[in-house]
Design a protein around this motif. Structure first.
Motif, short mmCIF file in Angstrom:
data_model
loop_
_atom_site.label_atom_id
_atom_site.label_comp_id
_atom_site.label_asym_id
_atom_site.label_seq_id
_atom_site.Cartn_x
_atom_site.Cartn_y
_atom_site.Cartn_z
N ARG A 144 -0.38 14.61 45.71
CA ARG A 144 -0.83 13.67 46.75
C ARG A 144 0.00 13.81 48.02
O ARG A 144 -0.53 13.81 49.13
CB ARG A 144 -0.74 12.23 46.23
CG ARG A 144 -1.91 11.86 45.31
CD ARG A 144 -1.72 10.49 44.75
NE ARG A 144 -2.72 10.18 43.74
CZ ARG A 144 -2.61 9.21 42.86
NH1 ARG A 144 -1.51 8.45 42.82
NH2 ARG A 144 -3.57 8.97 41.98
N ALA A 165 -0.93 17.01 49.80
CA ALA A 165 -2.23 16.88 50.45
C ALA A 165 -2.13 16.07 51.73
O ALA A 165 -2.71 16.40 52.77
CB ALA A 165 -3.23 16.24 49.48
N LYS A 166 -1.34 14.96 51.65
CA LYS A 166 -1.16 14.08 52.81
C LYS A 166 -0.44 14.81 53.94
O LYS A 166 -0.82 14.71 55.12
CB LYS A 166 -0.35 12.85 52.39
CG LYS A 166 -0.52 11.67 53.34
CD LYS A 166 0.21 10.47 52.80
CE LYS A 166 0.00 9.28 53.71
NZ LYS A 166 0.76 8.11 53.29
N SER A 167 0.60 15.56 53.58
CA SER A 167 1.36 16.30 54.60
C SER A 167 0.49 17.38 55.25
O SER A 167 0.56 17.60 56.46
CB SER A 167 2.61 16.93 53.99
OG SER A 167 2.24 17.88 53.01
N ARG A 168 -0.38 18.03 54.43
CA ARG A 168 -1.30 19.03 54.96
C ARG A 168 -2.28 18.40 55.96
O ARG A 168 -2.56 18.95 57.02
CB ARG A 168 -2.08 19.69 53.81
CG ARG A 168 -1.80 21.18 53.71
CD ARG A 168 -2.61 21.85 52.62
NE ARG A 168 -1.93 21.81 51.33
CZ ARG A 168 -2.43 21.27 50.23
NH1 ARG A 168 -3.61 20.71 50.22
NH2 ARG A 168 -1.74 21.29 49.11
N GLN A 169 -2.78 17.21 55.60
CA GLN A 169 -3.74 16.49 56.46
C GLN A 169 -3.08 16.11 57.79
O GLN A 169 -3.67 16.25 58.86
CB GLN A 169 -4.23 15.23 55.73
CG GLN A 169 -5.59 14.76 56.19
CD GLN A 169 -6.09 13.61 55.30
OE1 GLN A 169 -5.46 13.25 54.32
NE2 GLN A 169 -7.21 13.06 55.67
N ASP A 170 -1.85 15.63 57.71
CA ASP A 170 -1.11 15.24 58.92
C ASP A 170 -0.89 16.44 59.84
O ASP A 170 -1.02 16.33 61.06
CB ASP A 170 0.26 14.63 58.54
CG ASP A 170 0.10 13.27 57.87
OD1 ASP A 170 -0.98 12.66 58.01
OD2 ASP A 170 1.07 12.84 57.19
N ASP A 171 -0.56 17.59 59.22
CA ASP A 171 -0.36 18.82 60.00
C ASP A 171 -1.64 19.24 60.72
O ASP A 171 -1.62 19.65 61.89
CB ASP A 171 0.12 19.97 59.09
CG ASP A 171 1.54 19.73 58.59
OD1 ASP A 171 2.27 18.92 59.22
OD2 ASP A 171 1.92 20.34 57.57
N GLU A 172 -2.75 19.13 59.99
CA GLU A 172 -4.05 19.50 60.58
C GLU A 172 -4.40 18.59 61.77
O GLU A 172 -4.87 19.05 62.81
CB GLU A 172 -5.15 19.41 59.52
CG GLU A 172 -5.16 20.62 58.57
CD GLU A 172 -6.10 20.46 57.40
OE1 GLU A 172 -6.92 19.51 57.42
OE2 GLU A 172 -6.02 21.27 56.47
N GLU A 173 -4.16 17.28 61.60
CA GLU A 173 -4.45 16.30 62.67
C GLU A 173 -3.57 16.58 63.89
O GLU A 173 -4.03 16.49 65.03
CB GLU A 173 -4.22 14.88 62.16
CG GLU A 173 -5.34 14.37 61.27
CD GLU A 173 -5.01 13.03 60.62
OE1 GLU A 173 -3.99 12.42 61.01
OE2 GLU A 173 -5.77 12.60 59.74
N GLU A 192 -4.91 19.53 65.80
CA GLU A 192 -6.19 19.27 66.48
C GLU A 192 -6.02 18.46 67.78
O GLU A 192 -6.77 18.62 68.73
CB GLU A 192 -7.14 18.52 65.54
CG GLU A 192 -7.82 19.45 64.54
CD GLU A 192 -8.63 18.71 63.49
OE1 GLU A 192 -8.85 17.49 63.66
OE2 GLU A 192 -9.02 19.34 62.50
#
Length: 203
Positions: free
Chosen positions: A177, A180-188, A191
């Motif tokens: 988890r 996944a959260k850290s990956r999502q933050d990096d993507e945001e 962008e």
């Protein structure tokens, strides 16, 4: 004046004076054997001489098997497997004393059971049927308790293993988890600067 004598000449002259003659009787064995009245002038050899046949046999053995190094091993020391016996790979056969049980000092149940079972053959010499049945019932009861204890130990071991697996699974889940959260933050974060870029148009 007489010529001077060298050291070697002097030495040889001195040695020539002290020459001794040894009799053949004491040195030669054949001469000793000729004297019948004095048979033991030279000591007889203690070493035993082998016959020609034995020597031939020894040499043949050496040619066949080679020289021995003095050590001889039996089958137990060499761990040679017995014939017609299947060897299971990866399974180590236990060696040593069998049926050896070590009991804890505080384990009263096992100690009582051992005492009762050991005294079993001595007690049955002169006892009534009632006493015998009572004694056998006691032994059965002790065995039952021991079986229950073993079952409880198995269950507790199983529960501990289950808890360990559960804890490992929960840790792995939480790690997944977090990742996944850290990956999502990096993507945001990657962008956001793309959206903020302003386009400039020339008229």
């Amino acid at each position: 004046m007489a010529p001077r004598q060298s050291k070697t000449a002097k030495r040889s002259a001195g040695q020539n004076k002290t020459r001794t003659v040894d009799s053949e009787v004491t040195s030669d064995s054949l001469a000793r054997n000729l004297l019948s009245d004095k048979p033991k002038l030279t000591p007889k050899s203690t070493k035993r001489t082998l016959s020609k046949e034995k020597v031939k046999k020894q040499q043949a053995k050496l040619r066949l098997y080679g020289a021995k190094n003095g050590k001889e091993y039996n089958e137990k020391q060499l761990d040679i497997p017995t014939l017609n016996k299947a060897i299971i790979p990866g399974v180590k056969v236990k060696s040593g004393k069998k049926g050896k049980k070590f009991v804890d000092d505080k384990d009263s149940l096992t100690l009582n059971l051992l005492v009762k079972s050991i005294n079993d053959k001595y007690d049955q010499v002169n006892e009534s049927k009632l006493e015998k049945s009572r004694r056998l019932e006691e032994i059965r009861e002790l065995r039952r308790k021991e079986m229950d204890r073993k079952e409880e130990a198995k269950k507790s071991k199983l529960e501990d293993k289950k808890n360990e697996i559960r804890s490992k699974a929960s840790v792995a889940r939480s790690n997944r988890r977090k990742n996944a959260k850290s990956r999502q933050d990096d993507e945001e974060a990657s962008e956001e600067p793309k959206k903020k870029k302003k386009s400039v148009s020339f008229a």
